[in-house]
Design an enzyme around this catalytic site. Structure first.
Site, PDB file in Angstrom:
ATOM      1  N   ASP A 283       0.861  -1.171   0.000  1.00 49.37           N
ATOM      2  CA  ASP A 283       0.000   0.000   0.000  1.00 49.37           C
ATOM      3  C   ASP A 283       0.908   1.235   0.000  1.00 49.37           C
ATOM      4  OD1 ASP A 283      -2.485   1.477   0.365  1.00 49.37           O
ATOM      5  OD2 ASP A 283      -1.771   1.838   2.408  1.00 49.37           O
TER       6      ASP A 283
ATOM      7  N   ASP B 206      -0.138   5.103   0.806  1.00 46.45           N
ATOM      8  CA  ASP B 206      -0.328   6.112   1.837  1.00 46.45           C
ATOM      9  C   ASP B 206      -0.271   5.478   3.224  1.00 46.45           C
ATOM     10  OD1 ASP B 206      -0.899   8.870   2.480  1.00 46.45           O
ATOM     11  OD2 ASP B 206      -1.968   8.894   0.573  1.00 46.45           O
TER      12      ASP B 206
ATOM     13  N   ASP C  66      -1.312  -0.449   6.025  1.00 45.24           N
ATOM     14  CA  ASP C  66      -1.511   0.243   7.307  1.00 45.24           C
ATOM     15  C   ASP C  66      -2.974   0.240   7.745  1.00 45.24           C
ATOM     16  OD1 ASP C  66      -2.218   2.169   5.226  1.00 45.24           O
ATOM     17  OD2 ASP C  66      -2.285   3.665   6.830  1.00 45.24           O
TER      18      ASP C  66
HETATM   19 MG   LIG Z   1      -2.772   3.235   3.471  1.00 47.85          MG
END
Ligand SMILES: [Mg+2]
Length: 342
Positions: free
Chosen positions: A26, A28, A225
């Site tokens: 991922d 961000d 995240d």
């Molecule tokens: Mg993310």
């Protein structure tokens, strides 16, 4: 069997970067935040890549093209080709192409990433509900998307034209705070029409399928995240996952995670790719990791010992998830987490 973050895939403590052939990262909150690289990301990815791990970047954001994302990563010091970037725009374009005639017109509410992805599948992006579209697709359009675009989508969807969304993330982080994401824009059309879109992005299978098709990964590791997109997407695809704590998830959310939100591994940041993950072992009523032992009490999680904070968190996860079974742990972990500074 106990539930808990595992040691290396076979218990060997082998570095994740050599145990898995491809990292599906991922962006961000994992690689960058607000446009800048996250601490240790650039160096860790370089070491993982040099050691033979294939790195691919998987984003729900349909606004930017793979070329633009690759350029951004390369500027940050992570040399990346467009072929190593997979977006929800690509996933939704494939989904649409499987349901409409070749060369069909598709009404686009979104940005350039979506138009490029549709053309790649031989579809023709159009701008008006009066252009006789065979499908409507909505992807994140950025802050300058005019309100009239939602009206355009609504006219076509209300007529019964099949409706697709790249993703339904309700929010998107910006440098200035939390902004409405594509999911919020999809809600606007849903409220106006009462219809339901088909969705491609994480955590849904079309995105995972697109990622595997494009990378050819045999033994992938999802790195993210967010529990409800990255980790749930890995769960739905039946592949292992690493949660890093550089983004939106905190220790409290992790301990309360239901089964589909429980990562295989947890680490502070991308340095976790380069190490063997420490073992969590059952120890009487508790779970031990490093110098810590965690147990589930009557109404809270207890933690004893000392050592690395992350080992304490891993022990707590095992205790919380085992106590919760198929549910979500409701025991108070606040005091234990505070002791770890997490
Ligand atoms: Mg993310």
């Amino acid at each position: 069997m106990s539930q808990g973050v595992r040691t290396g895939p076979d218990g060997s403590g082998q570095a994740l970067s050599t145990a898995y052939d491809t990292a599906l990262l991922d962006l961000d909150g994992v690689v960058y935040a607000g446009g800048s690289a996250i601490a240790h990301a650039v160096e860790s990815l370089e070491v993982a890549r040099a050691g033979g791990m294939h790195l691919a970047y998987v984003t729900n954001n349909a606004l930017r093209t793979p070329d633009a994302v690759a350029e951004h990563l390369t500027e940050l010091g992570i040399p990346t080709g467009a072929g190593d970037v997979i977006t929800s725009a690509q996933a939704v374009a494939r989904l649409i192409s499987e349901q409409v005639p070749a060369g069909a017109r598709v009404l686009v509410i979104g940005g350039e990433g979506l138009r490029v992805a549709l053309r790649e599948r031989g579809l023709e992006p159009v701008e008006s509900a009066d252009d006789d579209p065979a499908a409507v697709v909505q992807g994140f359009g950025g802050p300058d998307l005019p309100w009239g675009r939602f009206a355009e989508a609504s006219y076509a969807v209300a007529r019964g034209v099949p409706w697709f969304a790249s993703n339904t993330d309700l929010t998107i982080p910006s440098g200035r705070g939390i902004a409405p994401g594509n999911g919020a824009a999809v809600e606007v059309v849903r409220i106006a029409t009462g219809a339901e879109p088909q969705v491609a992005g994480k955590p849904l299978p079309p995105m995972h399928r697109e990622t595997i098709l494009r990378t050819g990964a045999k033994r992938p590791l999802v790195v993210g995240d967010r529990l409800d997109t990255d980790i749930e997407g890995a769960f739905n695809g039946a592949v292992d996952s690493l949660l890093v704590l550089t983004g939106v998830t905190d220790g409290r959310q992790l301990l309360a995670a239901p089964p589909q939100h429980r990562p295989t591994y947890v680490d502070a940041d991308l340095r976790g790719l380069l190490t063997g993950q420490p073992e969590v072992t059952a120890d009487g009523d508790g779970f031990r990791c490093g110098g810590w032992t965690a147990t589930a009490g009557a109404d809270r999680l207890e933690l004893e010992g000392d050592g690395e904070a992350l080992d304490g968190l891993r022990a707590l996860c095992a205790a919380a998830w085992t106590a919760a079974g198929e549910g979500s742990c409701e025991l108070d972990g606040g005091k234990a987490l505070a002791r770890l500074g997490l």
